[in-house]
Design an enzyme around this catalytic site. Structure first.
Site, PDB file in Angstrom:
ATOM      1  N   HIS A  27      45.830  45.879  32.709  1.00 18.19           N
ATOM      2  CA  HIS A  27      45.958  45.164  33.982  1.00 18.19           C
ATOM      3  C   HIS A  27      44.735  45.426  34.865  1.00 18.19           C
ATOM      4  O   HIS A  27      44.846  46.087  35.907  1.00 18.19           O
ATOM      5  CB  HIS A  27      47.219  45.607  34.716  1.00 18.19           C
ATOM      6  CG  HIS A  27      48.470  44.978  34.212  1.00 18.19           C
ATOM      7  ND1 HIS A  27      48.766  43.643  34.437  1.00 18.19           N
ATOM      8  CD2 HIS A  27      49.504  45.488  33.495  1.00 18.19           C
ATOM      9  CE1 HIS A  27      49.948  43.366  33.889  1.00 18.19           C
ATOM     10  NE2 HIS A  27      50.407  44.454  33.305  1.00 18.19           N
ATOM     11  N   ARG A  33      59.709  52.071  41.864  1.00 15.84           N
ATOM     12  CA  ARG A  33      60.749  51.082  41.545  1.00 15.84           C
ATOM     13  C   ARG A  33      61.586  51.559  40.364  1.00 15.84           C
ATOM     14  O   ARG A  33      62.819  51.499  40.388  1.00 15.84           O
ATOM     15  CB  ARG A  33      60.098  49.739  41.224  1.00 15.84           C
ATOM     16  CG  ARG A  33      61.069  48.634  40.800  1.00 15.84           C
ATOM     17  CD  ARG A  33      60.335  47.560  40.021  1.00 15.84           C
ATOM     18  NE  ARG A  33      59.787  48.086  38.769  1.00 15.84           N
ATOM     19  CZ  ARG A  33      58.817  47.486  38.080  1.00 15.84           C
ATOM     20  NH1 ARG A  33      58.264  46.384  38.526  1.00 15.84           N
ATOM     21  NH2 ARG A  33      58.405  48.019  36.939  1.00 15.84           N
ATOM     22  N   SER A  85      50.265  49.233  31.872  1.00 18.07           N
ATOM     23  CA  SER A  85      51.662  49.348  32.273  1.00 18.07           C
ATOM     24  C   SER A  85      52.472  48.468  31.331  1.00 18.07           C
ATOM     25  O   SER A  85      52.676  47.289  31.587  1.00 18.07           O
ATOM     26  CB  SER A  85      51.832  48.903  33.735  1.00 18.07           C
ATOM     27  OG  SER A  85      53.183  48.964  34.124  1.00 18.07           O
ATOM     28  N   CYS A  89      47.897  41.502  29.414  1.00 22.64           N
ATOM     29  CA  CYS A  89      48.997  42.407  29.083  1.00 22.64           C
ATOM     30  C   CYS A  89      50.067  41.732  28.218  1.00 22.64           C
ATOM     31  O   CYS A  89      49.815  41.423  27.066  1.00 22.64           O
ATOM     32  CB  CYS A  89      49.590  43.008  30.355  1.00 22.64           C
ATOM     33  SG  CYS A  89      50.518  44.538  30.011  1.00 22.64           S
ATOM     34  N   GLU A 120      43.466  43.627  36.926  1.00 21.79           N
ATOM     35  CA  GLU A 120      43.653  42.967  38.225  1.00 21.79           C
ATOM     36  C   GLU A 120      44.461  43.810  39.206  1.00 21.79           C
ATOM     37  O   GLU A 120      44.495  43.502  40.413  1.00 21.79           O
ATOM     38  CB  GLU A 120      44.341  41.612  38.033  1.00 21.79           C
ATOM     39  CG  GLU A 120      45.854  41.640  37.863  1.00 21.79           C
ATOM     40  CD  GLU A 120      46.334  42.051  36.481  1.00 21.79           C
ATOM     41  OE1 GLU A 120      47.560  41.984  36.243  1.00 21.79           O
ATOM     42  OE2 GLU A 120      45.498  42.442  35.629  1.00 21.79           O
TER      43      GLU A 120
END
Length: 313
Positions: free
Chosen positions: A235, A249, A192, A142, A237
């Site tokens: 991502h 968040r 993201s 990323c 992972e």
């Protein structure tokens, strides 16, 4: 892992044309085996969560992997205790003299900041430069992928007006690459990020090759032609809850985020998330570790000049 077959077996050519990894008896007899040494530079705020995600993927392979954790500085992390960092992490000076089979550089929550304005940018550049002489293969994730492409190849990213968050369909743009063995024609991966690379610029670069892309999320897998650097724009992972945690968040911080695309059932945050990418993430890291680390790295890590390019195997 490879299938060992007799030398000159007629099926070898057919299997290789189908991107199946086969190994002759002669080559197998000369293989030395030892644990793979992998260094992880963890730039994510929640160190323990990221450690767990990456170790889960590394542990899902037949290879034994010895892992060292690297920090960018010795300052206290907002989300991780200094005791944890001092106990489990190393400083760059502790590893500078070593060689590694693999290096993973994680993402970082720095998507809208110019690289040159990042407080530890000089350290990032130093570690990337060091890796090109001391590591067989580097996996950039990323933000780190964008940073690596900028530093190594002079390619800049474009900042997006809205954060790109969600799980997107990708397709292979190349066929016969070891990294893509076992991949479906189309597969899911999470993104993201606040920036993206120009896919046409990547495709036109003489030292890079785009192996997978998404109509919605752009370039996803980019490999250097010397097989030393793998840039993953998403991502793979991430665990099932990560995008949800990030979304809530950002809501709590008043950032008015978009709902992650193709993530919640019926695209409704009140419903459960659907994890569609775990098998892809496992296969991606397994292929990287096997084909671009284990198969290419020298048995004697003190001699990095012995790294074997694919065309010589």
């Amino acid at each position: 892992m490879p299938v060992k077959i007799p030398d000159h077996l007629p099926a070898a050519g057919i299997l290789e044309s189908e991107n199946i990894f086969v190994m002759s008896e002669t080559r197998a007899a000369n293989q030395d085996i030892r644990p793979m040494k992998v260094l992880i530079l963890n730039l994510m705020p929640n160190k323990i969560e990221t450690e767990t995600q990456l170790l889960r993927l590394l542990g899902n392979t037949p290879l034994q992997v010895d892992v060292d954790l690297l920090r960018i500085h010795d300052k206290e992390s907002k989300h991780t205790s200094i005791d944890h960092m001092n106990t489990f992490y190393r400083d760059f000076e502790d590893v500078r003299h070593k060689n590694y089979d693999g290096l993973i550089i994680t993402g970082a929550p720095l998507g809208q900041i110019d690289f040159e304005e990042v407080t530890y940018w000089d350290h990032i550049r130093e570690i990337i430069d060091w890796s090109q002489q001391h590591v067989t293969s580097v996996l950039f994730l990323c933000w780190a992928a964008h940073a690596g492409l900028y530093h190594l190849y002079g390619l800049n990213r474009k900042i997006l007006q809205q954060k790109r968050s969600g799980v997107f369909v990708h397709r292979r743009t190349c066929q016969h690459f070891p990294l893509l063995r076992g991949f479906d024609d189309e597969f899911f991966a999470p993104h993201s990020r606040f920036a993206e690379m120009d896919i046409e610029e990547l495709k036109q670069h003489s030292e890079l090759q785009v192996l997978a892309q998404s109509d919605e999320a752009g370039a996803y897998l980019v490999l250097s032609r010397n097989n030393r650097n793998l840039f993953v724009m998403g991502h793979p992972e991430y665990q099932k809850s990560t995008l949800n945690d990030e979304y809530h968040r950002d809501l709590a911080q008043g950032l008015n985020p978009n709902v992650p695309q193709n993530y919640y059932r019926n695209d409704d945050p009140k419903d459960d998330a659907i994890a569609r990418w775990h098998s892809h993430g496992s296969l991606l890291v397994s292929n990287w570790l096997n084909y671009y680390v284990y198969q290419l790295t020298p048995y004697d890590l003190s001699d990095m000049s012995a790294v074997t390019p694919w065309e010589s195997q």
